[in-house]
Each structure stands twice: as structure tokens, then as C-alpha cells.
Design an enzyme around this catalytic site. Structure first.
Site, PDB file in Angstrom:
ATOM      1  N   ALA A 101     -92.781  76.405 -73.462  1.00 20.81           N
ATOM      2  CA  ALA A 101     -93.123  75.717 -72.208  1.00 20.81           C
ATOM      3  C   ALA A 101     -93.917  74.463 -72.512  1.00 20.81           C
ATOM      4  O   ALA A 101     -94.782  74.457 -73.386  1.00 20.81           O
ATOM      5  CB  ALA A 101     -93.922  76.643 -71.283  1.00 20.81           C
ATOM      6  N   VAL A 102     -93.615  73.396 -71.774  1.00 19.78           N
ATOM      7  CA  VAL A 102     -94.339  72.134 -71.875  1.00 19.78           C
ATOM      8  C   VAL A 102     -94.743  71.712 -70.470  1.00 19.78           C
ATOM      9  O   VAL A 102     -93.934  71.771 -69.541  1.00 19.78           O
ATOM     10  CB  VAL A 102     -93.476  71.037 -72.536  1.00 19.78           C
ATOM     11  CG1 VAL A 102     -94.232  69.705 -72.577  1.00 19.78           C
ATOM     12  CG2 VAL A 102     -93.058  71.448 -73.940  1.00 19.78           C
TER      13      VAL A 102
ATOM     14  N   ALA B 210     -91.522  69.832 -77.432  1.00 19.75           N
ATOM     15  CA  ALA B 210     -90.787  71.084 -77.667  1.00 19.75           C
ATOM     16  C   ALA B 210     -90.155  71.085 -79.055  1.00 19.75           C
ATOM     17  O   ALA B 210     -90.159  72.116 -79.753  1.00 19.75           O
ATOM     18  CB  ALA B 210     -89.721  71.278 -76.594  1.00 19.75           C
TER      19      ALA B 210
ATOM     20  N   GLY C 148     -80.511  71.718 -70.175  1.00 21.14           N
ATOM     21  CA  GLY C 148     -81.427  70.910 -70.967  1.00 21.14           C
ATOM     22  C   GLY C 148     -81.971  71.673 -72.156  1.00 21.14           C
ATOM     23  O   GLY C 148     -82.064  71.142 -73.269  1.00 21.14           O
TER      24      GLY C 148
ATOM     25  N   TYR D 195     -81.957  73.133 -78.079  1.00 21.85           N
ATOM     26  CA  TYR D 195     -81.838  74.082 -79.183  1.00 21.85           C
ATOM     27  C   TYR D 195     -80.645  73.752 -80.082  1.00 21.85           C
ATOM     28  O   TYR D 195     -80.727  73.858 -81.310  1.00 21.85           O
ATOM     29  CB  TYR D 195     -81.743  75.507 -78.650  1.00 21.85           C
ATOM     30  CG  TYR D 195     -82.975  75.954 -77.910  1.00 21.85           C
ATOM     31  CD1 TYR D 195     -84.238  75.726 -78.436  1.00 21.85           C
ATOM     32  CD2 TYR D 195     -82.891  76.584 -76.669  1.00 21.85           C
ATOM     33  CE1 TYR D 195     -85.374  76.109 -77.758  1.00 21.85           C
ATOM     34  CE2 TYR D 195     -84.033  76.977 -75.983  1.00 21.85           C
ATOM     35  CZ  TYR D 195     -85.266  76.735 -76.533  1.00 21.85           C
ATOM     36  OH  TYR D 195     -86.401  77.117 -75.855  1.00 21.85           O
TER      37      TYR D 195
ATOM     38  N   ARG E 101     -90.384  65.397 -72.236  1.00 20.36           N
ATOM     39  CA  ARG E 101     -89.567  64.296 -72.777  1.00 20.36           C
ATOM     40  C   ARG E 101     -90.367  63.413 -73.736  1.00 20.36           C
ATOM     41  O   ARG E 101     -90.181  62.204 -73.776  1.00 20.36           O
ATOM     42  CB  ARG E 101     -88.954  63.466 -71.646  1.00 20.36           C
ATOM     43  CG  ARG E 101     -88.094  64.281 -70.696  1.00 20.36           C
ATOM     44  CD  ARG E 101     -87.362  63.407 -69.701  1.00 20.36           C
ATOM     45  NE  ARG E 101     -86.600  64.224 -68.774  1.00 20.36           N
ATOM     46  CZ  ARG E 101     -85.401  64.731 -69.009  1.00 20.36           C
ATOM     47  NH1 ARG E 101     -84.829  64.496 -70.186  1.00 20.36           N
ATOM     48  NH2 ARG E 101     -84.771  65.457 -68.102  1.00 20.36           N
ATOM     49  N   LYS E 102     -91.273  64.031 -74.460  1.00 21.62           N
ATOM     50  CA  LYS E 102     -92.039  63.318 -75.483  1.00 21.62           C
ATOM     51  C   LYS E 102     -91.854  63.949 -76.860  1.00 21.62           C
ATOM     52  O   LYS E 102     -92.611  63.670 -77.777  1.00 21.62           O
ATOM     53  CB  LYS E 102     -93.525  63.286 -75.112  1.00 21.62           C
ATOM     54  CG  LYS E 102     -93.828  62.563 -73.797  1.00 21.62           C
ATOM     55  CD  LYS E 102     -95.305  62.518 -73.521  1.00 21.62           C
ATOM     56  CE  LYS E 102     -95.608  61.898 -72.166  1.00 21.62           C
ATOM     57  NZ  LYS E 102     -95.193  60.495 -72.085  1.00 21.62           N
TER      58      LYS E 102
END
Length: 283
Positions: free
Chosen positions: A198-199, A209, A238, A243, A205-206
Site C-alpha cells: 500500500a502507498v 511500490a 494497475g 508486478y 506514481r513516484k
């Protein structure tokens, strides 16, 4: 990716609440410079030449952005410490249960704290750790506390410059959600399992993950694992793209096989993904 319970869940949240709670971390603001003499007041720059009188009034914000790129704080991925517990619970709940508001969101966070500590009682020979991506911290921060002191799998260390938890991931070798081996359904060994990725929305989008996954792979290698696996929600393209971009492959479940899956809503379908871990290449 969907959440997996780290331990005993004490509460089953109701789905009737519709208010969303958002978490706004402190952001650094920058004053706009009053010095603008480097930019022409009337005219435009094109192919290295100045054409006076053309394109008057056009906003040159993009030029300013090019000259002054965004300054991003340092991101450090490390094992979670006791001081990170509340922020880990917050990140988990705000990511997987964003629709719940006070007081239910607070109860969920307390429940997650209890579940985290209860869930770190492991079978013999198994390992589990929680990784955190920290904004504004440093891998070389000074800290106090014993190096070998742990509570519930969390390092019993406290940093003088803790930073802000922006992402979390759990990796273990418990193999609760891996297919069992042989007729006796023995627990599989040598395969690490990733869950609870989890982010926080503000920091998505940085590449956080990706860095968490890379750290989990390194941790799995240090444990002697030959592969790493996870379950991904089929309705989350997404996450699937993420992955696959990291080298994970979808594994087809044999027809009629009863492979274990995360304990979530029964209408959620998962794909089982795995990646082989090769030893790091020699320089």
C-alpha cells in the site's frame, strides 16, 4: 493488491458509511521568486531566437518548471520500527478502506495495530517483516534502542529523524497462501510471500511500490528463498501491470485444485503471481 490479515481481526467494518477521510501530510512550500528579468516581457523564444511582439500574454509556467525542477525529498525503504506502528496502520487503512470515516476509521486503525502484533507469532523456522518507505528520513539516521530488541517483528529502535511513512509491504515465509506440498499438505519452503502492499494516495506514481518490492526481493534472497509470490486482484489492472513490470508471471491454477487465497470478500478474484529469485550478478 488486496490486504491480507496480519493476525486476528477484532472488528468487521460496516459498509454503510459513505464519508471519506483523507490524510494530508505536511508538504514543503516554496516562495515564488520575484526576479523575472531573465524572461522577456513581450515576445517569445523560438528556435533560440527572440521574436518581439509575438505570443503576448502566453503563460510561460512551463519554462519556469524547466528552470526550477521539483525538489523531491529522499525516499528510504527499511524495516519498520516500533515508532512506525501507527503510521503503518494508518497507511494500511487509508489505502484499503478509504471510505470509512470517524469513528469507524479510528477503530479500524486500532484493530490493525492489534492484528499486526498478534500476527507476528510465527511457526518455527518462518520469517516475517514489515517494510516501510519513509519520506524525509535517512538510512543513516542516529537512533537509540537495542539492535536485537523486537516486539511483534518490529525493530525496537527509535530514530531522531524518523521521517514520514508513505508506503508499506509485508513479506514472509509462512506460506499460508501458497499451495501445499504432497499428500500430507506440508508447508512449502523456499518461497517468500508478499502482501499488504500500500502507498498513500499523496505519494503514488513516484516509484515507491517498485522500491518496496525490490527491497522485499532482497530480503527474501537473504532468507535463502528461491522465489517470491503474491496474489493480485484481477480487477486492479494497475497492480497487475506493476508486478509484471517487476518480472512476476501469472501462474495458472490447475483445474480442480484448491489453492489457498487471501481471506477477503468472496466476490473478489485473484491471480497468483510468482517470480524466480536469481542470485545477484557478480560485478
Amino acid at each position: 493488491m488486496r490486504a491480507l490479515p496480519l493476525g486476528v481481526s477484532l472488528v468487521s467494518p460496516s459498509t454503510t458509511t459513505t464519508t471519506t477521510t483523507s490524510i494530508n501530510p505536511p508538504l514543503t512550500t516554496f516562495k515564488k521568486s520575484s526576479r523575472v528579468s531573465n524572461f522577456p516581457k513581450s515576445g517569445s523564444v523560438h528556435s533560440g531566437k527572440f521574436f518581439p511582439g509575438k505570443d503576448r500574454g502566453i503563460c510561460r509556467a512551463s519554462q519556469v518548471v524547466d528552470l526550477f525542477p521539483t525538489v523531491s525529498p529522499e525516499i528510504v525503504v527499511r524495516e519498520a520500527r516500533l515508532e512506525d506502528c501507527w503510521e503503518v496502520a494508518e497507511t494500511h487503512c487509508s489505502s484499503f478502506f478509504p471510505e470509512y470515516s470517524f469513528p469507524l476509521d479510528f477503530v479500524l486503525r486500532i484493530d490493525r495495530l492489534v492484528a499486526m502484533f498478534a500476527g507476528f507469532s510465527l511457526p518455527n523456522g518462518c520469517r516475517r517483516t514489515c517494510l516501510v518507505a519513509v519520506i524525509g528520513g535517512s538510512a543513516d539516521d542516529a537512533f537509540f534502542g537495542r539492535e536485537d530488541f523486537k516486539i511483534g517483528g518490529f525493530d525496537g529502535k527509535f530514530s531522531f529523524n524518523k521521517g514520514y511513512v508513505a508506503g508499506i509491504l509485508t513479506v514472509d515465509t509462512v506460506a499460508d497462501f501458497l499451495p501445499r506440498k504432497g499428500p500430507l499438505r506440508q508447508r512449502r519452503t523456499g518461497i517468500a510471500y508478499v502482501s499488504n502492499v500500500a502507498v498513500r494516495e499523496t505519494f503514488r506514481r513516484k516509484g515507491i511500490a517498485k522500491r518496496l518490492i525490490a527491497k522485499a526481493e532482497a530480503k527474501a534472497r537473504s532468507w535463502g528463498c528461491r522465489a517470491i509470490a503474491l496474489h493480485c486482484d484481477l480487477n486492479n489492472p494497475g497492480a497487475t501491470k506493476l508486478y509484471k513490470g517487476q518480472g512476476f508471471k501469472c501462474i495458472k491454477v490447475p483445474e480442480g485444485a484448491n489453492w489457498p487465497q487471501p481471506k477477503t470478500s468472496p466476490d473478489i478474484q485473484f491471480s497468483f503471481m510468482m517470480k524466480l529469485l536469481y542470485p545477484p550478478s557478480a560485478p
